[in-house]
Design a protein around this motif. Sequence first.
Motif, PDB file in Angstrom:
ATOM      1  N   ASP A  67       0.836  -1.192   0.000  1.00  0.00           N
ATOM      2  CA  ASP A  67       0.000   0.000   0.000  1.00  0.00           C
ATOM      3  C   ASP A  67       0.877   1.249   0.000  1.00  0.00           C
ATOM      4  O   ASP A  67       2.036   1.219   0.428  1.00  0.00           O
ATOM      5  CB  ASP A  67      -0.886   0.019   1.251  1.00  0.00           C
ATOM      6  CG  ASP A  67      -2.182  -0.720   0.996  1.00  0.00           C
ATOM      7  OD1 ASP A  67      -2.650  -0.677  -0.151  1.00  0.00           O
ATOM      8  OD2 ASP A  67      -2.702  -1.328   1.946  1.00  0.00           O
ATOM      9  N   LEU A  68       0.240   2.348  -0.453  1.00  0.00           N
ATOM     10  CA  LEU A  68       0.954   3.610  -0.585  1.00  0.00           C
ATOM     11  C   LEU A  68       1.747   4.004   0.664  1.00  0.00           C
ATOM     12  O   LEU A  68       2.946   4.273   0.601  1.00  0.00           O
ATOM     13  CB  LEU A  68      -0.090   4.690  -0.883  1.00  0.00           C
ATOM     14  CG  LEU A  68       0.373   5.912  -1.629  1.00  0.00           C
ATOM     15  CD1 LEU A  68       1.051   5.506  -2.912  1.00  0.00           C
ATOM     16  CD2 LEU A  68      -0.829   6.803  -1.920  1.00  0.00           C
ATOM     17  N   SER A  69       1.079   3.988   1.809  1.00  0.00           N
ATOM     18  CA  SER A  69       1.752   4.475   3.027  1.00  0.00           C
ATOM     19  C   SER A  69       2.867   3.521   3.440  1.00  0.00           C
ATOM     20  O   SER A  69       3.922   3.949   3.913  1.00  0.00           O
ATOM     21  CB  SER A  69       0.738   4.646   4.150  1.00  0.00           C
ATOM     22  OG  SER A  69      -0.031   3.491   4.282  1.00  0.00           O
ATOM     23  N   ALA A  99       6.173   3.903   1.156  1.00  0.00           N
ATOM     24  CA  ALA A  99       7.111   4.972   1.500  1.00  0.00           C
ATOM     25  C   ALA A  99       7.996   4.565   2.680  1.00  0.00           C
ATOM     26  O   ALA A  99       9.200   4.800   2.678  1.00  0.00           O
ATOM     27  CB  ALA A  99       6.339   6.249   1.823  1.00  0.00           C
ATOM     28  N   LEU A 151      10.590   1.955   1.588  1.00  0.00           N
ATOM     29  CA  LEU A 151      11.651   2.592   0.803  1.00  0.00           C
ATOM     30  C   LEU A 151      12.640   3.312   1.708  1.00  0.00           C
ATOM     31  O   LEU A 151      13.857   3.241   1.513  1.00  0.00           O
ATOM     32  CB  LEU A 151      11.043   3.578  -0.201  1.00  0.00           C
ATOM     33  CG  LEU A 151      10.527   2.986  -1.504  1.00  0.00           C
ATOM     34  CD1 LEU A 151       9.985   4.085  -2.387  1.00  0.00           C
ATOM     35  CD2 LEU A 151      11.636   2.231  -2.227  1.00  0.00           C
ATOM     36  N   ILE A 202      16.781   2.851   2.178  1.00  0.00           N
ATOM     37  CA  ILE A 202      17.793   3.912   2.145  1.00  0.00           C
ATOM     38  C   ILE A 202      18.606   3.909   3.428  1.00  0.00           C
ATOM     39  O   ILE A 202      19.840   3.978   3.420  1.00  0.00           O
ATOM     40  CB  ILE A 202      17.101   5.276   1.919  1.00  0.00           C
ATOM     41  CG1 ILE A 202      16.485   5.300   0.518  1.00  0.00           C
ATOM     42  CG2 ILE A 202      18.093   6.423   2.100  1.00  0.00           C
ATOM     43  CD1 ILE A 202      15.586   6.491   0.260  1.00  0.00           C
ATOM     44  N   GLN A 219      21.062   1.050   3.461  1.00  0.00           N
ATOM     45  CA  GLN A 219      22.206   1.291   2.587  1.00  0.00           C
ATOM     46  C   GLN A 219      23.209   2.223   3.252  1.00  0.00           C
ATOM     47  O   GLN A 219      24.419   2.013   3.177  1.00  0.00           O
ATOM     48  CB  GLN A 219      21.735   1.887   1.261  1.00  0.00           C
ATOM     49  CG  GLN A 219      22.854   2.000   0.238  1.00  0.00           C
ATOM     50  CD  GLN A 219      22.325   2.309  -1.142  1.00  0.00           C
ATOM     51  OE1 GLN A 219      21.540   3.236  -1.313  1.00  0.00           O
ATOM     52  NE2 GLN A 219      22.732   1.533  -2.129  1.00  0.00           N
ATOM     53  N   ALA A 228       8.501   6.817 -10.172  1.00  0.00           N
ATOM     54  CA  ALA A 228       8.531   7.599  -8.942  1.00  0.00           C
ATOM     55  C   ALA A 228       9.299   6.867  -7.852  1.00  0.00           C
ATOM     56  O   ALA A 228      10.086   7.462  -7.112  1.00  0.00           O
ATOM     57  CB  ALA A 228       7.102   7.888  -8.490  1.00  0.00           C
ATOM     58  N   ARG A 282      13.009   6.892  -8.729  1.00  0.00           N
ATOM     59  CA  ARG A 282      13.576   8.216  -8.514  1.00  0.00           C
ATOM     60  C   ARG A 282      13.891   8.439  -7.042  1.00  0.00           C
ATOM     61  O   ARG A 282      14.905   9.017  -6.670  1.00  0.00           O
ATOM     62  CB  ARG A 282      12.581   9.284  -8.983  1.00  0.00           C
ATOM     63  CG  ARG A 282      12.997  10.704  -8.659  1.00  0.00           C
ATOM     64  CD  ARG A 282      11.853  11.666  -8.855  1.00  0.00           C
ATOM     65  NE  ARG A 282      11.423  11.711 -10.255  1.00  0.00           N
ATOM     66  CZ  ARG A 282      10.190  11.452 -10.645  1.00  0.00           C
ATOM     67  NH1 ARG A 282       9.262  11.129  -9.767  1.00  0.00           N
ATOM     68  NH2 ARG A 282       9.874  11.531 -11.905  1.00  0.00           N
ATOM     69  N   HIS A 283      12.991   7.902  -6.189  1.00  0.00           N
ATOM     70  CA  HIS A 283      13.107   8.108  -4.752  1.00  0.00           C
ATOM     71  C   HIS A 283      14.363   7.462  -4.187  1.00  0.00           C
ATOM     72  O   HIS A 283      14.963   7.968  -3.258  1.00  0.00           O
ATOM     73  CB  HIS A 283      11.873   7.510  -4.079  1.00  0.00           C
ATOM     74  CG  HIS A 283      11.715   7.872  -2.648  1.00  0.00           C
ATOM     75  ND1 HIS A 283      11.280   9.119  -2.258  1.00  0.00           N
ATOM     76  CD2 HIS A 283      11.933   7.164  -1.521  1.00  0.00           C
ATOM     77  CE1 HIS A 283      11.238   9.152  -0.940  1.00  0.00           C
ATOM     78  NE2 HIS A 283      11.624   7.988  -0.466  1.00  0.00           N
ATOM     79  N   ILE A 284      14.775   6.333  -4.754  1.00  0.00           N
ATOM     80  CA  ILE A 284      15.831   5.557  -4.093  1.00  0.00           C
ATOM     81  C   ILE A 284      17.145   5.510  -4.867  1.00  0.00           C
ATOM     82  O   ILE A 284      18.196   5.213  -4.298  1.00  0.00           O
ATOM     83  CB  ILE A 284      15.322   4.118  -3.822  1.00  0.00           C
ATOM     84  CG1 ILE A 284      16.264   3.384  -2.860  1.00  0.00           C
ATOM     85  CG2 ILE A 284      15.121   3.338  -5.111  1.00  0.00           C
ATOM     86  CD1 ILE A 284      15.681   2.165  -2.276  1.00  0.00           C
ATOM     87  N   SER A 285      17.107   5.851  -6.181  1.00  0.00           N
ATOM     88  CA  SER A 285      18.290   5.559  -7.000  1.00  0.00           C
ATOM     89  C   SER A 285      19.274   6.720  -7.083  1.00  0.00           C
ATOM     90  O   SER A 285      18.890   7.881  -7.011  1.00  0.00           O
ATOM     91  CB  SER A 285      17.858   5.208  -8.421  1.00  0.00           C
ATOM     92  OG  SER A 285      16.928   4.170  -8.386  1.00  0.00           O
TER      93      SER A 285
END
Lengths: 567, 313, 278
Positions: free
Chosen positions: C182-184, C187, C190, C194, C197, C212, C215-218
């Motif tokens: 789910d959307l929440s 996030a 993800l 990060i 890492q 999207a 883009r957020h993680i790369s």
Amino acid sequence: MSTWRKLLRDPQAAVTGSILILIFAAGLSTPLLAQHGPNESDLSMVNAPAGTPGYLLGADESGRDILSRLLHSINTSAVSALIGTGVALAVGVSAGLVGGYFGARTRAIAEWAFNLVMTFPGLLLLILLMPVTGGDYRYTMLIFGVLLSPGIYRIVRNLVLGVKNELYVDAARVSGLGNARILGRHVLSVVRGPIIIAAAFMMGASIATQSGLAFLGVGSKEIPSFGDMISSGFRNLYVAPTQFLWPSLLLGLITASLVLLGNALRDTLAGSRPQPAKVGQGQRAEVTPQPPAAADPEALLEIRDLTIAYPGPGGQPREVVRGATLAIHRGQTVGLVGESGSGKTQTAFAVLGVLPDEAVVTRGSIVFEGRELIGLSDSEMRPLRGKQIAYVPQEPMSNLDPSYTVGAQLVEGVRSALGISKSEAKTRVLALLERCGIADPERTFDSYPHQLSGGMAQRVLIAGAVASRPKLLIADEPTTALDVTVQAEILDLLRDLQAELNMAVLLVTHNFGVVADICERIAVMERGQIVESGDVLEVLRGPRHEYTRMLLDSILDHTAPIREASR
Amino acid sequence: MLAYISRRLAAGLVLALLVTLITFLMLSLSFQDVVRTILGQSATPESVDAMTKQLGYDRPVLVQYGDWLLHLFRGDLGSSVYTSLPVASSVLQRLGVTLSIIVPALIITVLLSTFLGVWAASRGGIADRVAQGLSLVGYIVPGLLLAIALVYVLAVRAKLLPATGYTPLAENPGAWLRSIAIPVVVLVIGGVANMAAQVRGRMIDELRRDYVRTLRTRGISTTSIVVRHALRNAASPALTVLSLEFIQMFGSALIIENVFALPGYGSYAFNASLQGDIPVIMGITIFGVLLVTVVNLGTDLANGWLNPKARVH
Amino acid sequence: MTGPLLDITDLRVAFRPRGFRARPLEVLHGVSLQVGAGETLGLVGESGSGKTTIGRTVLGLVRASGGSVRFEGREIGGLGARQRRALAKDIQVVFQDPYSSLNPSMTIGDILTEPLVVQGATAREARTRVRTLLDQVGLPSDAADRLPREFSGGQRQRIAIARAIAPEPKLIVCDEPVSALDLSTQARVLDLFIDIQRRTGAAYLFISHDLAVVRHISHRVAVLYRGELVETGPAATVTSTPEHPYTRRLLLAAPVADPIEQRKRREARRQLTPHPTT
């Protein structure tokens, strides 16, 4: 270990299990219980009645003790069951593991060999090979085990093939586990249950077959067995019917117990199986329908205080929709947004009257054009469906009947909604397919669903839904299963059709972007309740409810990347 | 299509060769016993040798098999060691009797199972319990016991039907019907137990599929959804069961024939096997394999017609 | 100077379709890409683009039909089973489906200790490590005794992440790890990626269909279309001002949650493509 406890608590398993244990225990204690040898005949005792001293159940046509023969027969059937099942398991399980887990070539060889075994009538073979087995029932059962093995092979192979494609097996391989370890840890644990179940049935089959063969006279007369006793009792049926009764009863009891035990094992180990559906009964409602109170005059569809419950684990009803309220005006597009489990799809199904059998509408009303839908039977709903209210599903492939061409399915729907002739319906469907952006309508008309791409299948489903110009289209995540570029095209199509036909659309989705693209109004659903609704622009730009805000904040930013290229 | 059928028939022929070869090799282990059975317990070693030579059992096994094959290609299955009757015509006659029980039983089984299975799956409740109970009874009671019980009740006690014996259809259709009635009932009960449960399970699965819901939302009638759509999709896997059911019935018929003293395939096989009548055993084997091949081919073709994904081109 | 951690050059993969005389079907037509140590390379593509196949080839679950896959300068394309198993310490995976990627009959503790024991840890060491791992992915330590079915999709994905980082790998292949969430939840998971890492320095080959997410993680992004790489570059460039028309179409096709903004995108997209049919 809780599985075993569950089995013990299941009365069917406990009773049949105990009967079998008792019977086979009696067989094991034959030396203690039997007063005569099984083949020891006393001519003075021919057809002695039950209760004769030393001959508790009487004696047979040759003056042999029936009780002793029965006990020995138990052992014969136990040995038959063990050999038959043992061989079938040894051959079937090992071949199934190997054939399922290793490459396609190994599997092809195994498959071929087992098909060969399977295509031959086993009993005939057992009879024909009598000169070879020399009548020893143990050899016969050995061959019978091989004949049973294809069934086990198939069960194991299918399970292994299924497990092999599970991601957790891939994950185990990536973790550095070897084949032997994966087979032992991940695969065997899955096949264990079904094998135990099958073993119970195979034991029954072995015993029945051995008895059948002995009844025919295949095999040595020296070996006491139920089949031989039944055969002798059958000959003697008029003289002493009970001689026939005892072995039949015991054989029946053993096979019945094994079958019933197998069923009980299946219920416990394989979990509950799906139950029949009551087709055509309409969805269940436990509300007293009330006259629509102070209805919104402009509303095409008005959902008020809708509550849907499923039976929960402890018998308590579990509410998945709790007092949802929503109105859709004519020609309006409303997005119903929520996360998984929020009850958005259940709400849509309730409007269509296609909730699953287990679901019950416990409260509320759904009014469509002034008419209460809750409590309507399936046949009362049918004139509305397709004609007034139509539906576009989420998963395009599984929503088409694989056995009929696209054309046949669409024509059937159009004809049942509009009552027009077959050729008229075909013309209409072809025009619709073209309108829905299908390049070669004639070809698609004659295609089967498996020949279409996901995007094409979704266009076909949309064509089917709008075929009779419905007033309300309910689209349940219509683009979720599609690629994003295809999604954009499908949304374009829905938008155009909506404007052209002036339909109202209830679009169920989890994607705020889709709502922003196509909807005028939005309703946000959280755990069965609609927490916020309003104009799309207003809600998306200025959400009032905390949950809406949280969801909107979770959307990944579309402009600024947050990480810089490393080193 | 024709290429597919001929390919399948060729595969069936290879299968027949293989099965007969294996059977022959296994039987060859017991040729000595066979000769002794023919001559009786009191035979002298000399007469056994002479007989072995006369029947050609002293030659290498593969040569004997090749010889049998050569005759087979000329349409000659040899003749019985005991009665000297030609094997081919006897086998066909016996097969006719057995098929006249199995075919009606199979047809009734399919109709009854489909009805029961669909009824149980689409109605639930009492219908389901009745259907499940019936199939459980069929499973639990061994066919042998059932056959004897029915003979006892219907033939011996009530004297409604003959207990044993067979009247050919051409001779007297009424008597034929009466002579096969109980055997057919026994086979049907066993068959329905298995098949109705299969149909029920498949139908339950089908009726829960997404496309059924979508069809409902199109306003299509319940009958059409159940019969035209769900049953048609359920039929394809059930067909596989049908071909296995046929093989299974063929086996059960062997025992049943014995109870009712029917002059069928089973009793023929049984006697041949008991007497060690090698040419007859081989004839029975090859006809059995060919029959199974044809049945399997028929099921596959029907399956292709029902299931577009399995269709051969 | 060291080369990239993962170096894929001219990778080709062909599958043999079912059927007797069917010709092999090539799904990757010579793909080259690199992942540096501690870096995230986002790999974007639609269904049928071959993105998952690249990941599975790196993991040794699919055999390449041409080209090379080098890890720390060593060819790992055609390794034998034993050598491949030794690589398990360095290359790990997080799959898409949080339901089928955990064996339903094993406890979380067993799932997490399995890779550790294979690497030669004692049962005692493994147990201690499991507690640390669960803590790292934000799960309570009593989770070890429970079965996967007791956890939600997001929590299961955390367990899968814990399993992946257990042997302290240098590279983790992430195959659509947040698509089923789910959307929440998406996030939050993800952010966990990060965070991990930053702490462990593992590199990610992050496969997704969603620009999207990527883009957020790369750090860098590569775009795959029908088995070929069409564009590679820094995440900022590829995901906001792409050069290749396909990437542009992909970018504009994803709707944004603002009606006015979305209308603009729609019009831009329509100008870009003359309404192709599916």
